[in-house]
Design a protein around this motif. Sequence first.
Motif, PDB file in Angstrom:
ATOM      1  N   PHE A 239      41.067  45.569  59.640  1.00 53.14           N
ATOM      2  CA  PHE A 239      39.843  46.141  60.202  1.00 53.14           C
ATOM      3  C   PHE A 239      39.244  47.218  59.296  1.00 53.14           C
ATOM      4  N   ARG A 244      36.763  43.691  57.746  1.00 51.42           N
ATOM      5  CA  ARG A 244      36.399  43.758  59.168  1.00 51.42           C
ATOM      6  C   ARG A 244      35.518  42.580  59.595  1.00 51.42           C
ATOM      7  N   THR A 247      37.556  39.368  59.734  1.00 51.81           N
ATOM      8  CA  THR A 247      38.500  39.368  60.847  1.00 51.81           C
ATOM      9  C   THR A 247      37.803  39.107  62.179  1.00 51.81           C
TER      10      THR A 247
END
Length: 431
Positions: A239, A244, A247
Motif C-alpha cells: 500500500f 497502491r 494492489t
Amino acid sequence: MTEAPSSAVATATSTPAGPFPRWYRSLPREHRPVFWAGFAGWGLDAFDFTTLPLALGSIAAAFTLNSTQSGLIMTVTLLASAVGGALAGLLSDRVGRVRVLMITIATFAVFTALSGLSQNYGQMLLFKGLQGLGFGGEFAAGAVLIAEVAPARHRGRIMGFVHSSYAVGWGLAVLAYTVIFSHAGPDAWRYLFLLGILPALALLFIRRNVRDSVVSTENRRRIAGETPAPVWGGLVALFGRDLRHTTLFALLVGIGVQGGYFAIFTWLPSYLHTERGLTVVGTSGYLSAVIAGCFLGYVGAGFLHDWVGRRATFIFFAVSGVVCVVAYTWIPEGANGLLLVLGVPLGMAACGSLAGTGVFFSELFPSRVRGTGVGVVHNFGRGVAAFFPSLVGALSSVFGLKAAMGVGALGYVLVIVGVVALPETRGRQIA
C-alpha cells in the motif's frame, strides 16, 4: 520491470522435440515437477473444498441448520482462507515457496478429514475454518512458484492447464459424493470429508522432487544480507505509493472472479436438488456438464491469455459470466434439459475467469513482495467473496434461491472495472 537472464528462457530455446506439447517442454527440466506438484495440489485442493457444497444439505439436516447458518459454514471457510493466503504469501517470500506449499497442503488435508468427525455446528465451523487456512495458502505459494519457473511466452497456458486440475478434483468429489451418498445413509457426509486426508500423499512427491525457483532463492538471499525488516513489511509495502494503485484494483479482480464463482457453485447442488427436483444421481449428472465446462474454461483461458492478453481475456469471461448466470438460473420449469446445455458455458465462464489470476497477479508485483501480493489480493478478495454465499442464503429465504443466485453476476462487473484500470502484462519477464 526489466528482463533478466533466466535458466527458463535458455532452456526453452534448446529443449528438443518430444511427446509433450511445446508449452510443457518450454519448462526447465529441473522445474517440470513443479507443474505436476501444482496440478496435483490444485486438484486435491478442489476435491477437499468442493465436498462442502455437495454435503451442505446433509450437514444442515444433521445439525438442524437454516439456510443462513449453512451459508455461514462456507463463509467461515473462505474468510479463513483469506487469512491463510495472506500469511502464506508473507512466509513464502521469506522461507520459500515449496516449504509453505507443503505446510498448506498438510493443513487443509488434516482439517478436512477432522471436519468429518464434527459432533456439532460449532466444531464444524472450527474445523472448516482451519481447513480454510490451508486452502487459501496453497494458492499463494503454488501459483507464484509456477509463474516464476514458467517462461513468459507460455505462462498463461501452463497455468491454465495447472488450474484445469481443479475441475478434475471437483469431478472426483462429485463421483465420491454419488457413490457414498447412494449407499452410506445419513452419515454419508462424514465419509466424504474423511476422504479429505488423501492430499497429504502429495507431500511425498513434493518433498522429493520440487525445488524453489531461482528468483525466489535469490530474493531470499538478498533479504538475508539486508537489515532485517518487520515480518509485516511486505504487507505495508503493498500500500506504498508505488504499488497502491495495483494492489487496490487487483483486489477488485480477486473479489469479482471469486464472488461470482462462490455465489453460484456453493448453492448449485442445492439448487439442482431443491428447485429442479433432481436426485443425487441426477444432480451429479448435471454437475458433470458444469465441470466439463470448467475444465474447458481453464484450458481455453490459458491459451487466450497468451494469444490476446490478460485484460481482453478477463473481460471476455466476465461478460460471459453475467450472461450465463442469468440464463442458467432462469431456465423455465420443465426444461431441465437446457440445464445440461447451458451447464458447459456456465462452467467455462466461471472457471475461465479464475484461470488467469495466478499469472496476472504474479506479473503485477515485484519479486520482493510477489508472494505477499498474490496472497493478499487473491485471498483478501476471497475473504470479501466469502460473504456472497451467505448473502445468497439470506436472500433465498425472501426471493427464492434462483433469484438470489443472481448475486453472482455482480462479481463479474467488478472484474471488468479492475482489469480496465490495470496494465497489460502479457509477455512480461518475471525477475
